[in-house]
Design an enzyme around this catalytic site. Structure first.
Site, PDB file in Angstrom:
ATOM      1  N   LYS A  48       1.047  -1.272  -0.049  1.00 21.82           N
ATOM      2  CA  LYS A  48       0.073  -0.019   0.040  1.00 21.82           C
ATOM      3  C   LYS A  48       0.803   1.261   0.048  1.00 21.82           C
ATOM      4  CE  LYS A  48      -3.450  -1.059  -0.496  1.00 21.82           C
ATOM      5  NZ  LYS A  48      -3.701  -1.790  -1.968  1.00 21.82           N
ATOM      6  N   THR A  51       2.827   0.699  -5.270  1.00 22.17           N
ATOM      7  CA  THR A  51       3.681   0.000  -5.863  1.00 22.17           C
ATOM      8  C   THR A  51       3.128  -0.018  -7.118  1.00 22.17           C
ATOM      9  OG1 THR A  51       3.256  -1.438  -3.989  1.00 22.17           O
ATOM     10  CG2 THR A  51       4.412  -2.397  -5.827  1.00 22.17           C
ATOM     11  N   THR A  52       1.699   0.168  -7.288  1.00 18.29           N
ATOM     12  CA  THR A  52       1.247   0.101  -8.586  1.00 18.29           C
ATOM     13  C   THR A  52       1.412   1.213  -9.464  1.00 18.29           C
ATOM     14  OG1 THR A  52      -0.800  -1.233  -7.413  1.00 18.29           O
ATOM     15  CG2 THR A  52      -0.962  -0.634  -9.618  1.00 18.29           C
ATOM     16  N   TRP A  53       1.669   2.379  -8.581  1.00 17.89           N
ATOM     17  CA  TRP A  53       1.781   3.636  -9.196  1.00 17.89           C
ATOM     18  C   TRP A  53       3.242   3.779  -9.996  1.00 17.89           C
ATOM     19  CZ3 TRP A  53       1.890   8.747  -6.004  1.00 17.89           C
ATOM     20  CH2 TRP A  53       1.653  10.049  -6.711  1.00 17.89           C
ATOM     21  N   HIS A 108       7.056  -7.367  -2.211  1.00 17.82           N
ATOM     22  CA  HIS A 108       6.825  -6.788  -0.720  1.00 17.82           C
ATOM     23  C   HIS A 108       7.584  -7.394   0.154  1.00 17.82           C
ATOM     24  CE1 HIS A 108       3.471  -4.336  -2.317  1.00 17.82           C
ATOM     25  NE2 HIS A 108       2.603  -5.536  -2.507  1.00 17.82           N
ATOM     26  N   ARG A 130       5.977   4.920   2.159  1.00 12.77           N
ATOM     27  CA  ARG A 130       4.892   5.952   2.358  1.00 12.77           C
ATOM     28  C   ARG A 130       4.749   6.091   3.744  1.00 12.77           C
ATOM     29  NH1 ARG A 130      -1.410   4.921   0.213  1.00 12.77           N
ATOM     30  NH2 ARG A 130      -2.143   6.863   0.292  1.00 12.77           N
ATOM     31  N   SER A 138      -4.853   2.416   4.297  1.00  9.76           N
ATOM     32  CA  SER A 138      -5.003   1.888   3.099  1.00  9.76           C
ATOM     33  C   SER A 138      -4.976   0.421   2.966  1.00  9.76           C
ATOM     34  CB  SER A 138      -3.927   2.392   2.089  1.00  9.76           C
ATOM     35  OG  SER A 138      -3.968   1.813   0.907  1.00  9.76           O
ATOM     36  N   TYR A 193       6.159   7.920  -1.778  1.00  5.87           N
ATOM     37  CA  TYR A 193       5.067   8.374  -2.206  1.00  5.87           C
ATOM     38  C   TYR A 193       4.681   9.856  -2.296  1.00  5.87           C
ATOM     39  CZ  TYR A 193      -0.266   7.804  -2.527  1.00  5.87           C
ATOM     40  OH  TYR A 193      -1.482   7.804  -3.010  1.00  5.87           O
ATOM     41  N   PHE A 229      -3.687   9.605 -10.660  1.00  4.53           N
ATOM     42  CA  PHE A 229      -4.589   8.800 -10.022  1.00  4.53           C
ATOM     43  C   PHE A 229      -5.834   8.730 -10.757  1.00  4.53           C
ATOM     44  CE2 PHE A 229      -8.134   7.891  -6.951  1.00  4.53           C
ATOM     45  CZ  PHE A 229      -7.687   6.912  -6.535  1.00  4.53           C
ATOM     46  N   GLU A 231      -6.440   8.861 -14.016  1.00  2.48           N
ATOM     47  CA  GLU A 231      -6.305   7.923 -15.110  1.00  2.48           C
ATOM     48  C   GLU A 231      -6.084   6.535 -14.869  1.00  2.48           C
ATOM     49  OE1 GLU A 231      -6.539   8.580 -18.597  1.00  2.48           O
ATOM     50  OE2 GLU A 231      -7.049  10.687 -17.824  1.00  2.48           O
ATOM     51  N   PHE A 255      -9.572  -0.797  -5.211  1.00  2.00           N
ATOM     52  CA  PHE A 255      -8.250  -1.002  -5.133  1.00  2.00           C
ATOM     53  C   PHE A 255      -7.611   0.523  -5.385  1.00  2.00           C
ATOM     54  CE2 PHE A 255      -3.748  -1.123  -6.600  1.00  2.00           C
ATOM     55  CZ  PHE A 255      -3.430  -1.990  -5.713  1.00  2.00           C
TER      56      PHE A 255
HETATM   57  P1  A3P Z   1      -5.054   4.496  -0.845  1.00  2.69           P
HETATM   58  O1  A3P Z   1      -5.818   3.188  -0.399  1.00  2.69           O
HETATM   59  O2  A3P Z   1      -4.584   5.328  -0.119  1.00  2.69           O
HETATM   60  O3  A3P Z   1      -6.149   5.514  -1.979  1.00  2.69           O
HETATM   61  P2  A3P Z   1      -0.062  -0.235  -3.598  1.00  2.69           P
HETATM   62  O4  A3P Z   1      -0.009  -0.179  -5.149  1.00  2.69           O
HETATM   63  O5  A3P Z   1       1.459  -0.142  -3.146  1.00  2.69           O
HETATM   64  O6  A3P Z   1      -0.855  -1.410  -3.166  1.00  2.69           O
HETATM   65  O7  A3P Z   1      -0.687   1.190  -2.980  1.00  2.69           O
HETATM   66  C1  A3P Z   1      -2.177   1.338  -3.302  1.00  2.69           C
HETATM   67  C2  A3P Z   1      -2.370   2.735  -2.865  1.00  2.69           C
HETATM   68  O8  A3P Z   1      -1.632   3.663  -3.832  1.00  2.69           O
HETATM   69  C3  A3P Z   1      -3.743   3.189  -2.841  1.00  2.69           C
HETATM   70  O9  A3P Z   1      -3.709   4.178  -1.941  1.00  2.69           O
HETATM   71  C4  A3P Z   1      -4.026   3.759  -4.223  1.00  2.69           C
HETATM   72  O10 A3P Z   1      -5.161   4.436  -4.224  1.00  2.69           O
HETATM   73  C5  A3P Z   1      -2.860   4.586  -4.436  1.00  2.69           C
HETATM   74  N1  A3P Z   1      -2.388   4.828  -5.722  1.00  2.69           N
HETATM   75  C6  A3P Z   1      -2.689   3.906  -6.929  1.00  2.69           C
HETATM   76  N2  A3P Z   1      -2.103   4.493  -8.111  1.00  2.69           N
HETATM   77  C7  A3P Z   1      -1.973   5.934  -7.628  1.00  2.69           C
HETATM   78  C8  A3P Z   1      -1.534   7.248  -8.374  1.00  2.69           C
HETATM   79  N3  A3P Z   1      -1.563   7.049  -9.591  1.00  2.69           N
HETATM   80  N4  A3P Z   1      -1.437   8.240  -7.635  1.00  2.69           N
HETATM   81  C9  A3P Z   1      -1.608   8.362  -6.261  1.00  2.69           C
HETATM   82  N5  A3P Z   1      -2.073   7.363  -5.761  1.00  2.69           N
HETATM   83  C10 A3P Z   1      -2.025   5.997  -6.062  1.00  2.69           C
END
Ligand code: A3P
Length: 295
Positions: A48, A51-53, A108, A130, A138, A193, A229, A231, A255
């Site tokens: 959280k 990672t995905t970002w 992770h 973060r 989260s 983050y 976020f 997009e 998610f």
């Molecule tokens: P929140 O639950 O606080 O919204 P991970 O990818 O490590 O699992 O992290 C997920 C967290 O990153 C979630 O936080 C998600 O909404 C946030 N997140 C994912 N893509 C993002 C982006 N492009 N910009 C900002 N936050 C993003």
């Protein structure tokens, strides 16, 4: 193997003293003998933390900002999650086998559980950290929607578990510190983050330099825009909606939930915040990492 049914939420398993999702724990044996390639790039985070970002940002960098190429598959396939193992889905190792180099990988895992080859091969690492309060909130919502986790219980009880390191992947405090320390002996780009949120262009430039892939300013602007976020929330290749609902139920909590810094203020009570701060000061004593819980 059968898909996870209904509300089955297996308890965490302890491996070398670290609690981990039951299915993921099963993947750790085969992973230890897996040999990475020296040109792999590892994205490492405590869950959280963005990672995905950063995975989406790196996939765009690796494809020169080509949107179509980044829509080729879901993020779990484009950036194999090495310890991933869920009934009914290909494992991280299976996905890896079908991924052509140069590969982006995600983990992770704390260092005690990391496949040794990644360190031996000096695989470059982009680590994203973060602030603990937003991670805890989260993570709580993620436990609710991702049923490979045990039931999170109440927020109060989940926060206690988070502080005690009794959540999946163990202690946040240890994770952020040990990967920070690893940077002394291993090529690690340590990002935050909150910094990416504050100035994505600046942080993407750091990544470009680290991975040695220069891009035009125009392309970087395009990457910033595509990885916002807003997009990513509507992009099925990035928002995990392609996973079966038995694995992630977005109707419980998306998610792509809020994507902000400081949401913890809407959740922590004053008493919880005071208790958390006192505990945090002890756990992070002597560490020179500075986190921002608000921007
Ligand atoms: P929140 O639950 O606080 O919204 P991970 O990818 O490590 O699992 O992290 C997920 C967290 O990153 C979630 O936080 C998600 O909404 C946030 N997140 C994912 N893509 C993002 C982006 N492009 N910009 C900002 N936050 C993003």
């Amino acid at each position: 193997m059968e898909l996870v049914r209904g509300d089955y939420r297996p308890p965490l398993e302890y491996v070398k003293g670290i609690p981990i999702i039951k299915y993921f724990a099963e993947s750790l044996g085969p992973l230890q003998s897996w040999q990475p390639r020296p040109d792999d790039l590892l994205i490492s985070t405590y869950p959280k933390s963005g990672t995905t970002w950063v995975s989406e940002i790196l996939d765009m960098i690796y494809h020169g900002g080509d949107l179509e190429k980044c829509h080729r598959d879901s993020i779990l396939t484009r950036v194999p999650f090495i310890e991933f193992k869920v009934p009914g889905c290909p494992t991280g190792l299976e996905v890896l086998e079908d991924t052509p180099p140069p590969r982006l990988l995600k983990t992770h895992l704390p260092l005690a559980l990391l496949p040794k080859g990644l360190l031996d091969q000096k695989v470059k690492v982009v680590y994203v950290a973060r602030n603990a309060k937003d991670v805890a909130v989260s993570f709580y919502h993620f436990y609710r929607m991702a049923k490979v986790h045990p039931d999170p219980g109440t927020w109060e009880s989940f926060l206690d578990k988070f502080m005690a390191g009794e959540v999946s992947y163990g202690s946040w405090y240890q994770h952020v510190q040990e990967w920070w320390e690893l940077g002394r002996t291993h090529p690690v780009l340590y990002l935050f983050y909150e910094d990416i949120q504050e100035n994505p262009k600046r942080e993407i430039q750091k990544i470009l330099e680290f991975v040695g892939r220069p891009l035009s300013e125009e392309t970087v602007d395009h990457i910033v825009q595509h990885t916002s976020f807003k997009e990513m929330k509507k992009n099925p290749m990035a928002n995990y909606t392609t996973l079966p609902v038995e694995v992630m139920d977005h109707s419980v909590s998306a998610f792509m939930r809020k994507g902000v810094t400081g949401d913890w203020k809407n959740v922590f009570t004053v008493a919880q915040n005071e208790r958390f701060d006192a505990h945090y000061a002890k756990k992070m004593a002597g560490c020179n990492l500075n986190f921002r819980s608000e921007l």
